[in-house]
Design a protein around this motif. Structure first.
Motif, PDB file in Angstrom:
ATOM      1  N   ASP A   1      -8.574  19.606  -7.325  1.00 38.35           N
ATOM      2  CA  ASP A   1      -8.050  18.593  -6.408  1.00 38.35           C
ATOM      3  C   ASP A   1      -6.939  17.739  -7.016  1.00 38.35           C
ATOM      4  O   ASP A   1      -6.408  16.852  -6.337  1.00 38.35           O
ATOM      5  CB  ASP A   1      -9.189  17.675  -5.945  1.00 38.35           C
ATOM      6  N   THR A   2      -6.596  17.959  -8.266  1.00 32.81           N
ATOM      7  CA  THR A   2      -5.543  17.175  -8.900  1.00 32.81           C
ATOM      8  C   THR A   2      -4.209  17.441  -8.210  1.00 32.81           C
ATOM      9  O   THR A   2      -3.771  18.586  -8.085  1.00 32.81           O
ATOM     10  CB  THR A   2      -5.426  17.516 -10.395  1.00 32.81           C
ATOM     11  N   ALA A   3      -3.563  16.374  -7.761  1.00 31.37           N
ATOM     12  CA  ALA A   3      -2.274  16.516  -7.067  1.00 31.37           C
ATOM     13  C   ALA A   3      -1.169  16.830  -8.067  1.00 31.37           C
ATOM     14  O   ALA A   3      -1.166  16.318  -9.199  1.00 31.37           O
ATOM     15  CB  ALA A   3      -1.945  15.241  -6.303  1.00 31.37           C
ATOM     16  N   PHE A   4      -0.198  17.646  -7.629  1.00 31.63           N
ATOM     17  CA  PHE A   4       0.948  17.949  -8.491  1.00 31.63           C
ATOM     18  C   PHE A   4       2.085  18.446  -7.616  1.00 31.63           C
ATOM     19  O   PHE A   4       1.892  18.898  -6.488  1.00 31.63           O
ATOM     20  CB  PHE A   4       0.597  19.000  -9.545  1.00 31.63           C
TER      21      PHE A   4
ATOM     22  N   GLY B   1       2.165   2.046 -11.877  1.00 34.79           N
ATOM     23  CA  GLY B   1       2.614   2.752 -10.682  1.00 34.79           C
ATOM     24  C   GLY B   1       1.777   3.993 -10.428  1.00 34.79           C
ATOM     25  O   GLY B   1       0.556   3.984 -10.596  1.00 34.79           O
ATOM     26  N   PHE B   2       2.450   5.070 -10.022  1.00 36.22           N
ATOM     27  CA  PHE B   2       1.798   6.352  -9.820  1.00 36.22           C
ATOM     28  C   PHE B   2       2.053   7.211 -11.064  1.00 36.22           C
ATOM     29  O   PHE B   2       3.127   7.789 -11.200  1.00 36.22           O
ATOM     30  CB  PHE B   2       2.362   7.053  -8.576  1.00 36.22           C
TER      31      PHE B   2
ATOM     32  N   PHE C   1       0.858  -1.174   0.000  1.00 35.10           N
ATOM     33  CA  PHE C   1       0.000   0.000   0.000  1.00 35.10           C
ATOM     34  C   PHE C   1       0.897   1.227   0.000  1.00 35.10           C
ATOM     35  O   PHE C   1       1.891   1.276   0.724  1.00 35.10           O
ATOM     36  CB  PHE C   1      -0.883  -0.020   1.258  1.00 35.10           C
ATOM     37  N   GLU C   2       0.552   2.207  -0.805  1.00 34.06           N
ATOM     38  CA  GLU C   2       1.362   3.423  -0.864  1.00 34.06           C
ATOM     39  C   GLU C   2       0.475   4.605  -1.197  1.00 34.06           C
ATOM     40  O   GLU C   2      -0.412   4.515  -2.053  1.00 34.06           O
ATOM     41  CB  GLU C   2       2.470   3.297  -1.903  1.00 34.06           C
ATOM     42  N   GLU C   3       0.724   5.716  -0.496  1.00 34.41           N
ATOM     43  CA  GLU C   3       0.041   6.968  -0.790  1.00 34.41           C
ATOM     44  C   GLU C   3       1.066   8.090  -0.894  1.00 34.41           C
ATOM     45  O   GLU C   3       2.081   8.072  -0.182  1.00 34.41           O
ATOM     46  CB  GLU C   3      -0.976   7.309   0.298  1.00 34.41           C
ATOM     47  N   ARG C   4       0.775   9.059  -1.760  1.00 32.92           N
ATOM     48  CA  ARG C   4       1.641  10.214  -1.912  1.00 32.92           C
ATOM     49  C   ARG C   4       0.802  11.484  -1.794  1.00 32.92           C
ATOM     50  O   ARG C   4      -0.303  11.565  -2.327  1.00 32.92           O
ATOM     51  CB  ARG C   4       2.354  10.187  -3.274  1.00 32.92           C
ATOM     52  N   TYR C   5       1.356  12.462  -1.091  1.00 29.96           N
ATOM     53  CA  TYR C   5       0.673  13.730  -0.899  1.00 29.96           C
ATOM     54  C   TYR C   5       1.615  14.858  -1.306  1.00 29.96           C
ATOM     55  O   TYR C   5       2.769  14.903  -0.865  1.00 29.96           O
ATOM     56  CB  TYR C   5       0.257  13.904   0.560  1.00 29.96           C
TER      57      TYR C   5
ATOM     58  N   VAL D   1       0.219  14.259 -10.607  1.00 32.13           N
ATOM     59  CA  VAL D   1       0.452  12.939 -10.031  1.00 32.13           C
ATOM     60  C   VAL D   1      -0.896  12.304  -9.715  1.00 32.13           C
ATOM     61  O   VAL D   1      -1.745  12.928  -9.068  1.00 32.13           O
ATOM     62  CB  VAL D   1       1.291  13.022  -8.740  1.00 32.13           C
ATOM     63  N   PHE D   2      -1.089  11.046 -10.160  1.00 32.66           N
ATOM     64  CA  PHE D   2      -2.339  10.334  -9.910  1.00 32.66           C
ATOM     65  C   PHE D   2      -2.075   9.108  -9.048  1.00 32.66           C
ATOM     66  O   PHE D   2      -1.023   8.474  -9.157  1.00 32.66           O
ATOM     67  CB  PHE D   2      -2.989   9.920 -11.230  1.00 32.66           C
ATOM     68  N   PRO D   3      -3.033   8.748  -8.176  1.00 32.57           N
ATOM     69  CA  PRO D   3      -2.850   7.566  -7.337  1.00 32.57           C
ATOM     70  C   PRO D   3      -2.758   6.302  -8.181  1.00 32.57           C
ATOM     71  O   PRO D   3      -3.269   6.235  -9.306  1.00 32.57           O
ATOM     72  CB  PRO D   3      -4.115   7.547  -6.465  1.00 32.57           C
ATOM     73  N   ARG D   4      -2.098   5.306  -7.624  1.00 32.88           N
ATOM     74  CA  ARG D   4      -2.044   4.015  -8.285  1.00 32.88           C
ATOM     75  C   ARG D   4      -3.460   3.473  -8.439  1.00 32.88           C
ATOM     76  O   ARG D   4      -4.283   3.593  -7.533  1.00 32.88           O
ATOM     77  CB  ARG D   4      -1.209   3.055  -7.452  1.00 32.88           C
ATOM     78  N   TYR D   5      -3.758   2.906  -9.584  1.00 28.02           N
ATOM     79  CA  TYR D   5      -5.060   2.354  -9.967  1.00 28.02           C
ATOM     80  C   TYR D   5      -6.087   3.417 -10.317  1.00 28.02           C
ATOM     81  O   TYR D   5      -7.194   3.085 -10.731  1.00 28.02           O
ATOM     82  CB  TYR D   5      -5.652   1.471  -8.850  1.00 28.02           C
TER      83      TYR D   5
END
Length: 285
Positions: free
Chosen positions: A252-255, A278-279, A188-192, A266-270
């Motif tokens: 809300d799109t991460a970058f 990956g991401f 499991f991995e999350e990026r902020y 950057v988009f979450p995995r899946y």
């Protein structure tokens, strides 16, 4: 279960981690208060520098006395007169089968944005740690409930990590990414992503970087790169829009921001592609 349903289920698992209630309101309130605080900043600069000089003297003493302090200080890049990004928690240990590798950042700056961001980071770290421990306990319970032995269990471990990377910096702005992972039978991995303007005491937006037409510019860049990802047989890991793939960016799109000033979505995995992708990251240039 077909491939799309499988990835939809996997995506749902990643999106199930709750965000603290009222988080958006707290961020907006922090921005409002920060704008008011800007008018008081100049006359506080002399006092702040006096305090920093005293803190620096204490830090030098701490480095001579404590290896642990020295390890944390190695992750303190001085970014400019307005702020610093510090490693406020740093440890590596193994306990009850869990291998921890943790470096938690915090922003030191005047204004309320830094405080708000630090609270959000700490809240997410706390959730990550609690989820990982609960996952490990649930796995342990299931292991013994299905006939597992203490001897066999002794060989099993979980890797839990929190880390961050500064993507770009200037005297007044910083862009960094906090990554949280959990690895054992599954992973499991999350990026902020955090993009901060400490002069204005507010987050940096894609509109700030790309202008009024930021949505079209971003969408064109992402769609072009998805199309370029196809191999000679036309295969790509990315889902079609009607299958849950990419449709459009929004607020809300991460970058993060590269050193050359280019924002990278950057988009979450899946989220928009198979796990093997990956991401997904897309420079918006």
């Amino acid at each position: 279960m077909n491939k799309f349903q499988y990835f939809q289920r996997a995506r749902g698992a990643y999106e199930s981690v709750p965000i603290p209630d009222g988080l958006e309101d707290r961020v907006r309130e922090g921005i409002r208060q920060g704008r008011e605080a800007r008018t008081r900043r100049r006359r506080r600069q002399i006092q702040r520098w006096t305090g920093l000089a005293a803190c620096f003297a204490l830090l030098l003493a701490g480095l001579n006395l404590s290896p642990a302090v020295a390890h944390a200080a190695a992750r303190v890049p001085v970014l400019g007169p307005l702020f610093q990004v510090l490693t406020v928690v740093s440890f590596d240990k193994s306990e009850d089968g869990v291998n921890y590798s943790v470096d938690v950042p915090a922003v030191e700056a005047e204004g309320t944005l830094a405080q708000t961001v630090n609270e959000v980071i700490q809240s997410r770290v706390d959730q990550h740690m609690e989820k990982a421990r609960q996952d490990w306990q649930d796995y342990r319970d299931a292991f013994f409930a299905t006939g597992g032995t203490e001897e066999a269990w002794a060989d099993r471990t979980m890797d839990l990590s929190v880390d961050y990377e500064i993507k770009s910096q200037s005297d007044t702005q910083v862009s960094f990414v906090v990554t949280m992972t959990e690895g054992w039978v599954t992973s499991f991995e999350e990026r902020y992503c955090y993009n901060l303007d400490l002069t204005e005491d507010r987050p940096i937006t894609l509109q700030d970087l790309l202008g009024e037409d930021w949505v079209r510019i971003s969408n064109d860049a992402i769609r072009r790169q998805i199309e370029e990802s196809r191999d000679e047989d036309g295969f790509t890991y990315f889902f079609a829009p009607e299958e849950g793939g990419f449709t459009t960016v929004d607020e809300d799109t991460a970058f993060y921001i590269r050193e050359d000033g280019v924002p990278v979505a950057v988009f979450p995995r899946y989220a928009i592609a198979a796990g093997a992708a990956g991401f997904p990251e897309f420079p918006l240039a």
